[in-house]
Design an enzyme around this catalytic site. Structure first.
Site, PDB file in Angstrom:
ATOM      1  N   HIS A   1       0.970  -1.320  -0.091  1.00  0.00           N
ATOM      2  CA  HIS A   1       0.208  -0.019   0.113  1.00  0.00           C
ATOM      3  C   HIS A   1       0.818   1.277   0.137  1.00  0.00           C
ATOM      4  O   HIS A   1       0.656   2.423  -0.543  1.00  0.00           O
ATOM      5  CB  HIS A   1      -0.968  -0.155   1.219  1.00  0.00           C
ATOM      6  CG  HIS A   1      -2.311  -0.857   1.002  1.00  0.00           C
ATOM      7  ND1 HIS A   1      -3.241  -0.685   1.465  1.00  0.00           N
ATOM      8  CD2 HIS A   1      -2.137  -2.089   0.243  1.00  0.00           C
ATOM      9  CE1 HIS A   1      -4.366  -1.645   1.028  1.00  0.00           C
ATOM     10  NE2 HIS A   1      -3.715  -2.436   0.279  1.00  0.00           N
TER      11      HIS A   1
ATOM     12  N   TRP B   1      -7.374 -16.460   3.148  1.00  0.00           N
ATOM     13  CA  TRP B   1      -7.655 -16.886   1.734  1.00  0.00           C
ATOM     14  C   TRP B   1      -7.187 -18.379   1.498  1.00  0.00           C
ATOM     15  O   TRP B   1      -7.740 -19.014   0.791  1.00  0.00           O
ATOM     16  CB  TRP B   1      -6.899 -15.928   0.815  1.00  0.00           C
ATOM     17  CG  TRP B   1      -7.228 -14.716   0.504  1.00  0.00           C
ATOM     18  CD1 TRP B   1      -8.220 -14.273  -0.486  1.00  0.00           C
ATOM     19  CD2 TRP B   1      -6.854 -13.503   1.057  1.00  0.00           C
ATOM     20  NE1 TRP B   1      -8.191 -12.825  -0.632  1.00  0.00           N
ATOM     21  CE2 TRP B   1      -7.736 -12.624   0.532  1.00  0.00           C
ATOM     22  CE3 TRP B   1      -6.127 -13.172   2.299  1.00  0.00           C
ATOM     23  CZ2 TRP B   1      -7.579 -11.022   0.855  1.00  0.00           C
ATOM     24  CZ3 TRP B   1      -5.982 -11.878   2.831  1.00  0.00           C
ATOM     25  CH2 TRP B   1      -6.666 -10.941   2.049  1.00  0.00           C
TER      26      TRP B   1
END
Length: 242
Positions: free
Chosen positions: A4, A151
């Site tokens: 990010h 995930w």
């Protein structure tokens, strides 16, 4: 944090990227996609105090390299010399990071959104899919993104499991989740709409198929893409010798 910090780059205006370490400013941490990253920034403060000669920008980028290698990922090249921005005015506008769902789940709008965001930085379809493989790590938190769950079943190991699971399991909408997301048959794993978009778009899916079969290829392509990501918004860096 490393992703990010780098992912705000705009190749046209040449603004954003990892060069200034601006993600430490409250103005950037307040961006929607950075929810929860204030905790990561705070965890690095003792290291910064111990080594004041290291810029925040280099530190944020380097910990990403260390984390990936420590969790079994590929060996990554790293270059240093980023110079911190001292003025929060250098923070780029909110909206430069990808959104997991722009309103149509994994549909055409989401796929176009992914391409728009990553193409703005200079990435192609193959690099988009390769970078998405980092979702093998970690999990989503309700108090950050609003999404919940890991995930993969090995969230502390960097491998190609994200692609194996994405194409190999049957994913269904999770009606119990607060935000629209998908669950596997066991109900223990999750995928975001932006993840499912990678197997519903033929141009993306061909790379998912490749990486699900070939971890070595995934590692090589991920390393190239990640090193490129961390160089965005920088210049004149010095390669770190092992």
């Amino acid at each position: 944090l490393a992703w990010h910090s780098s992912g705000t780059y705009d190749k046209m205006s040449r603004t954003g990227g990892s060069g200034g370490g601006t993600i430490r400013f409250k103005e950037e941490l307040a961006h929607g996609g950075n929810a929860g990253l204030d905790k990561a920034v705070a965890r690095l403060e003792p290291i910064k105090r111990k080594h004041p000669e290291i810029s925040y920008a280099d530190l944020f980028a380097y910990v990403g390299v260390v984390a990936i290698e420590t969790m079994g990922g590929p060996k990554l090249k790293f270059s240093y010399g980023r110079v911190d921005e001292m003025n929060p005015a250098a923070v780029t506008p909110d909206g430069r990071l990808p959104d997991a769902d722009v309103g149509d789940g994994p549909g055409p709008k989401e796929r176009d959104h992914l391409r728009k965001i990553f193409n703005r930085m200079g990435f192609n379809d193959q690099e988009i899919v390769a970078l998405s493989g980092a979702h093998a790590l970690g999990r989503c938190h309700a108090d950050a993104s609003g999404y919940v769950g890991p995930w993969s079943g090995t969230p502390l190991l960097f491998n190609n499991s994200y692609f194996v699971l994405l194409k190999g399991l049957k994913w269904a909408p999770n009606d119990e989740a607060a935000k629209f997301q998908y669950k596997d048959p066991s109900g223990q794993l999750m995928m975001l709409p932006s993840d499912i978009a990678l197997i519903e778009d033929a141009k993306f899916k061909k790379y998912v198929d490749v990486y699900a079969k070939d971890q070595k290829k995934f590692f090589a392509d991920f390393a190239d893409a990640f090193e490129k990501l961390e160089s965005l918004g920088t210049s004149g860096l010095t390669p770190l010798s092992a």
